[in-house]
Motif scaffolding. Structure first.
Motif, PDB file in Angstrom:
ATOM      1  N   VAL A 154       0.761  -1.223  -0.008  1.00  8.39           N
ATOM      2  CA  VAL A 154      -0.165   0.076   0.076  1.00  8.39           C
ATOM      3  C   VAL A 154       0.878   1.444   0.038  1.00  8.39           C
ATOM      4  N   ASP A 155       2.066   1.132   0.364  1.00 12.25           N
ATOM      5  CA  ASP A 155       2.967   2.112   0.420  1.00 12.25           C
ATOM      6  C   ASP A 155       4.420   2.119  -0.351  1.00 12.25           C
ATOM      7  N   ASN A 171       4.458   4.970  -8.005  1.00 14.66           N
ATOM      8  CA  ASN A 171       4.015   4.854  -6.582  1.00 14.66           C
ATOM      9  C   ASN A 171       3.050   3.675  -6.248  1.00 14.66           C
ATOM     10  N   ASN A 172       3.221   2.987  -5.110  1.00  8.64           N
ATOM     11  CA  ASN A 172       2.093   1.787  -5.043  1.00  8.64           C
ATOM     12  C   ASN A 172       0.781   2.560  -4.853  1.00  8.64           C
ATOM     13  N   ARG A 173       0.872   3.497  -4.484  1.00 13.03           N
ATOM     14  CA  ARG A 173      -0.659   4.314  -4.486  1.00 13.03           C
ATOM     15  C   ARG A 173      -1.463   4.515  -5.586  1.00 13.03           C
ATOM     16  N   GLU A 174      -0.441   4.142  -6.692  1.00  9.86           N
ATOM     17  CA  GLU A 174      -1.139   4.310  -8.011  1.00  9.86           C
ATOM     18  C   GLU A 174      -1.717   3.305  -8.620  1.00  9.86           C
ATOM     19  N   ASP A 176      -3.842  -0.905  -7.730  1.00 10.66           N
ATOM     20  CA  ASP A 176      -4.363  -1.488  -6.560  1.00 10.66           C
ATOM     21  C   ASP A 176      -4.234  -2.998  -6.492  1.00 10.66           C
TER      22      ASP A 176
END
Length: 466
Positions: A154-155, A171-174, A176
């Motif tokens: 998630v981060d 970024n992993n936030r981009e 899912d």
């Protein structure tokens, strides 16, 4: 290379159609890189799209690879024959907390996305079924078959040094939690490709630009599995002559279409190699030379432009260069495709006379068809060139040719000269009508050399037809 004992590359087409030019270029680069480094090249068939995959497509892909001469050391390996392996990995990931079952229905997911859009948010899965410490999950609904999702970090960032594009960070936030298995248990592309590359010890992955966005997921799955990470190289797209991306749905981009249209594998490989890679100013080179040069450097970051005229120029070079007996055999095949039977021993002496004019074997076959099938001069050519003023000269030439004891270029040339001297005509005034009547066209190589390759009776019959 510390994680790999040998360089291994692969090509992994989907059998939902023919092998198109972009995939052929990727296959060429992957093959050349492996061969350059003394490594191995693998053919894998990614057939998990069961609804669209066909055996005919598989056969066309293999035929195209064979025609191009891109020999593989392993394969073809079929994903649908590896379902048990994928399922075992998924179950272990679920047990390790790296994947989970998701029971969200399509309706629930649509509602989730609409709500995110309304709030101006990026539409990402909200991880509602993802297990977390202290989180109480709902009871799985009856009658709903779950998908399996990867528990993506998630981060943090995903960073890799792309062989073509250089350093890339996402970024992993981009991204899912990717679905890695459908409700029927069949794995999705981004999961199956990782397990395959892991199991097959693939060290370097060359593929199209469109896969850049898949790479972060795949790197995270590699890391979750504790698998060695291959090096990635994402090749720029190929644009058609209209400036739009070449694709299966746009234009004649099947490798085997080009084979059928008389292109040579040497020409196609040479041309494809230069669509995104260079070795100095070299334009013409053999597959062996490419292997010796292709170390993964000098790959272009910019889209390549498909240029049919350049392809013809490159292919024409090989039409002129290859062994004439092989070229004659290819011409025989082209003529047969036109419904014209032509004995190889009769085709071969004619090849040298016309090959310098031809960019493809098909064009060469078009020239040689006049020797084996009736010709039909156009009304325009007959009216323009076979006039009352020239008919007496044609009759006189026919008489001289009929009297020849030997049918060869020298004797035919002598008959032409005598006819010109007797009639006062210039060579073009006589040669062009002869070409129209005998060959069905006004332009050919030297008329004496062209007539020499005809049966004498066929020439006389054509000249006497007027």
């Amino acid at each position: 290379m510390s994680s790999f004992d040998k360089i291994r590359t692969r090509i992994a087409p989907s059998p939902t159609g023919f092998l198109h030019l972009g995939t052929a270029r990727t296959a060429l680069y992957s093959w050349a890189y492996a061969r350059h480094h003394g490594g191995e090249f693998v053919l894998r068939i990614e057939d998990t799209d069961v609804a669209r995959s066909t055996q005919d497509s598989v056969e066309q892909i293999i035929a195209a690879m064979n025609w191009l001469g891109l020999s593989y050391d392993e394969g073809p390996i079929y994903q649908m024959q590896r379902l048990e392996r994928y399922q075992a990995v998924i179950e272990q990931m679920i047990a390790d907390g790296k994947a989970y079952r998701c029971y969200a229905t399509p309706e629930e997911l649509n509602a989730m996305r609409e709500a995110q859009k309304a709030r101006g948010e990026k539409t990402l899965y909200d991880r509602r079924w993802r297990p977390e410490p202290g989180k109480v999950l709902p009871t799985p609904p009856e009658g709903v078959k779950p998908v399996v999702r990867f528990a993506n970090p998630v981060d943090g960032d995903v960073t890799w040094n792309d062989l073509v594009k250089g350093s890339i960070t996402i970024n992993n936030r981009e991204i899912d939690d990717l679905i890695i298995a459908r409700t029927d248990g069949v794995p999705t592309y981004n999961f199956a490709v990782v397990v395959d590359d892991w199991d097959m010890r693939i060290s370097h992955v060359f593929r199209g630009d469109e896969h850049v966005n898949n790479t972060p997921w795949q790197i995270n799955i590699f890391n979750a599995l504790g698998a060695p990470l291959p090096s990635f190289g994402h090749l720029p797209i190929i644009l058609g002559d209209d400036g739009l991306k070449l694709s299966k749905r746009r234009g004649a981009v099947s490798v085997m279409d080009y084979a059928a249209n008389g292109y040579l594998p040497e020409g196609m490989l040479n041309y494809l190699a230069r669509l995104g890679w260079s070795h100095g100013d070299d334009e013409l080179f053999s597959a062996e030379q490419m292997v010796s040069w292709f170390d993964g450097s000098h790959l272009s970051k910019s889209p390549a432009q498909w240029d049919p005229a350049k392809l013809d120029w490159v292919n024409g070079h090989y039409v002129k260069q290859i062994d004439e007996s092989r070229l004659a055999g290819l011409v025989v095949d082209q003529l047969k495709a036109k419904g014209i039977e032509a004995p190889l021993e009769q085709v071969q002496p004619k090849v040298a006379l016309f090959k310098d004019r031809c960019a493809t074997v098909a064009a060469l076959a078009d020239w040689l068809a006049m020797y084996f099938a009736p010709v039909a001069p156009s009304a325009e050519d007959l009216a323009a060139h076979v006039t009352d003023a020239v008919r007496p000269a044609l009759s006189a030439l026919a008489e001289r040719l009929s009297a020849l004891a030997e049918w060869n270029k020298a004797s035919i040339q002598q008959a032409l000269k005598e006819t010109l001297a007797a009639t006062g005509l210039k060579m073009p005034q006589l040669a062009v009508p002869v070409r129209v009547l005998v060959c069905g066209r006004a332009q050919t190589p030297s008329v004496d050399a062209v007539l020499e390759q005809f049966d004498k009776k066929k020439v006389l019959d054509s000249l006497q037809s007027v």
